[in-house]
Design a protein around this motif. Structure first.
Motif, short mmCIF file in Angstrom:
data_model
loop_
_atom_site.label_atom_id
_atom_site.label_comp_id
_atom_site.label_asym_id
_atom_site.label_seq_id
_atom_site.Cartn_x
_atom_site.Cartn_y
_atom_site.Cartn_z
N LYS A 1 -1.58 2.63 29.59
CA LYS A 1 -0.94 1.32 29.48
C LYS A 1 -1.91 0.28 28.92
N VAL A 2 -3.14 0.30 29.40
CA VAL A 2 -4.15 -0.64 28.92
C VAL A 2 -4.42 -0.42 27.44
N VAL A 3 -4.56 0.83 27.03
CA VAL A 3 -4.81 1.15 25.62
C VAL A 3 -3.63 0.70 24.77
N ALA A 4 -2.41 0.94 25.23
CA ALA A 4 -1.21 0.52 24.48
C ALA A 4 -1.19 -0.99 24.32
N GLU A 5 -1.54 -1.73 25.37
CA GLU A 5 -1.58 -3.19 25.29
C GLU A 5 -2.65 -3.66 24.30
N LEU A 6 -3.82 -3.02 24.35
CA LEU A 6 -4.90 -3.38 23.42
C LEU A 6 -4.52 -3.08 21.99
N GLU A 7 -3.86 -1.94 21.75
CA GLU A 7 -3.41 -1.60 20.40
C GLU A 7 -2.39 -2.61 19.91
N ASP B 1 -2.77 -4.99 16.66
CA ASP B 1 -1.76 -5.01 15.61
C ASP B 1 -1.29 -6.44 15.34
N ASN B 2 -1.08 -7.22 16.42
CA ASN B 2 -0.63 -8.59 16.29
C ASN B 2 -1.69 -9.47 15.62
#
Length: 85
Positions: A71-77, A81-82
């Motif tokens: 979840k943390v990695v997905a949020e950082l990715e 991207d943003n």
């Protein structure tokens, strides 16, 4: 291996042999059956229920940590991207 388990298995095995024998020739004694079973089980790669349960608990905690890190990695990715846009 737990002696209680081995005793139970050897008793069941002896009873089964006695049932199959139907009063024919003499069968090996319970001590011999126990020794054979103990030898066979000793050659197997077995763990106790307590060891299995402990490892299952460790695995569950590890899975929870991996899911949290995913979840943390997905949020950082998503943040990367943003900010790249």
């Amino acid at each position: 291996m737990n002696d209680k388990i081995i005793d139970g298995i050897s008793q069941q095995f002896s009873q089964m042999l006695n049932t199959l024998n139907n009063g024919g020739t003499e069968l090996p004694g319970q001590q011999q059956v126990k020794a054979v079973i103990q030898s066979a089980l000793g050659k197997m790669d077995l763990v106790t229920r307590d060891e299995f349960d402990a490892q299952a608990a460790v695995l569950m905690r590890t899975r929870e940590k991996v899911e949290a890190l995913e979840k943390v990695v997905a949020e950082l990715e998503k943040k990367m991207d943003n900010s790249a846009s």
